[in-house]
Design a protein around this motif. Structure first.
Motif, short mmCIF file in Angstrom:
data_model
loop_
_atom_site.label_atom_id
_atom_site.label_comp_id
_atom_site.label_asym_id
_atom_site.label_seq_id
_atom_site.Cartn_x
_atom_site.Cartn_y
_atom_site.Cartn_z
N PRO A 284 15.42 -1.90 -19.39
CA PRO A 284 16.69 -1.26 -19.77
C PRO A 284 17.71 -2.22 -20.41
CG PRO A 284 16.05 -0.61 -17.56
CD PRO A 284 15.10 -1.66 -18.00
N LEU A 285 17.80 -3.43 -19.98
CA LEU A 285 18.79 -4.38 -20.51
C LEU A 285 18.13 -5.52 -21.29
CD1 LEU A 285 21.07 -4.53 -17.34
CD2 LEU A 285 21.37 -3.12 -19.38
N GLU A 286 16.97 -5.24 -21.82
CA GLU A 286 16.19 -6.30 -22.50
C GLU A 286 16.95 -6.95 -23.64
OE1 GLU A 286 11.66 -7.04 -24.01
OE2 GLU A 286 12.32 -5.01 -23.61
N LYS A 287 17.78 -6.20 -24.35
CA LYS A 287 18.51 -6.77 -25.49
C LYS A 287 19.49 -7.85 -25.06
CE LYS A 287 21.96 -3.08 -25.66
NZ LYS A 287 22.47 -1.97 -26.45
N TYR A 288 19.83 -7.93 -23.79
CA TYR A 288 20.77 -8.93 -23.30
C TYR A 288 20.07 -10.16 -22.71
CZ TYR A 288 23.99 -5.05 -23.76
OH TYR A 288 24.72 -4.00 -24.25
N SER B 48 6.87 2.78 -11.84
CA SER B 48 7.90 1.93 -12.42
C SER B 48 7.33 1.05 -13.52
CB SER B 48 8.53 1.06 -11.32
OG SER B 48 9.47 0.18 -11.87
N ASN B 49 6.18 0.46 -13.26
CA ASN B 49 5.54 -0.38 -14.28
C ASN B 49 5.16 0.43 -15.51
OD1 ASN B 49 5.78 -2.67 -12.69
ND2 ASN B 49 3.70 -2.53 -11.87
N ARG C 105 0.83 -1.21 0.00
CA ARG C 105 0.00 0.00 0.00
C ARG C 105 0.86 1.25 0.00
NH1 ARG C 105 -2.76 -2.86 3.79
NH2 ARG C 105 -1.87 -1.63 5.49
N GLU C 106 1.89 1.26 0.85
CA GLU C 106 2.76 2.44 0.98
C GLU C 106 3.56 2.71 -0.28
OE1 GLU C 106 5.08 1.47 4.41
OE2 GLU C 106 3.36 1.63 5.77
N ASN C 107 3.84 1.68 -1.06
CA ASN C 107 4.69 1.83 -2.24
C ASN C 107 3.93 1.67 -3.56
OD1 ASN C 107 7.59 2.07 -1.16
ND2 ASN C 107 6.67 0.45 0.07
N ALA C 108 2.61 1.67 -3.48
CA ALA C 108 1.79 1.44 -4.67
C ALA C 108 2.06 2.45 -5.78
CB ALA C 108 0.30 1.45 -4.31
N LYS C 109 2.20 3.73 -5.43
CA LYS C 109 2.44 4.75 -6.46
C LYS C 109 3.78 4.55 -7.15
CE LYS C 109 -0.48 8.35 -4.57
NZ LYS C 109 -0.55 9.71 -4.01
N ALA C 110 4.82 4.22 -6.38
CA ALA C 110 6.15 4.00 -6.97
C ALA C 110 6.14 2.76 -7.87
CB ALA C 110 7.19 3.84 -5.87
N ILE C 111 5.44 1.73 -7.44
CA ILE C 111 5.36 0.51 -8.25
C ILE C 111 4.60 0.79 -9.55
CG2 ILE C 111 4.37 -1.82 -8.34
CD1 ILE C 111 4.94 -1.94 -5.27
N GLU C 112 3.51 1.52 -9.45
CA GLU C 112 2.74 1.89 -10.64
C GLU C 112 3.59 2.73 -11.59
OE1 GLU C 112 -1.00 3.73 -9.61
OE2 GLU C 112 -1.46 2.11 -8.20
#
Length: 78
Positions: A71-75, A61-62, A52-59
């Motif tokens: 960021p490193l998907e090509k690897y 980031s997603n 609950r406390e980190n829901a905004k940061a997770i949203e």
């Protein structure tokens, strides 16, 4: 494995009578069982509070990953 001795506090609990009788018939240590259950309940409550406390940061980031990709998907090998 040696466990640390921690101070204990006597506590009164109200429990289902049939469950209590069954636990006693199997020799279940009620204090240990209650403490284990309480530890699990506290762990789950902490996890939910963190979500609950980190829901905004997770949203955020997603959303960034949805827009930009990883960021490193090509690897990635999978």
């Amino acid at each position: 494995m040696q466990t640390q001795s921690v101070p204990k506090k006597p506590t009164n609990l109200s429990l289902d009578q049939a469950l209590l009788s069954e636990a006693r018939s199997f020799g279940v240590n009620l204090s240990q069982a209650a403490e284990a259950g309480l530890r699990l309940a506290v762990k789950e409550a902490k996890a939910e509070a963190w979500k609950r406390e980190n829901a905004k940061a997770i949203e955020a980031s997603n959303a960034w990953v949805e827009e930009q990709g990883l960021p490193l998907e090509k690897y990635r090998l999978f």
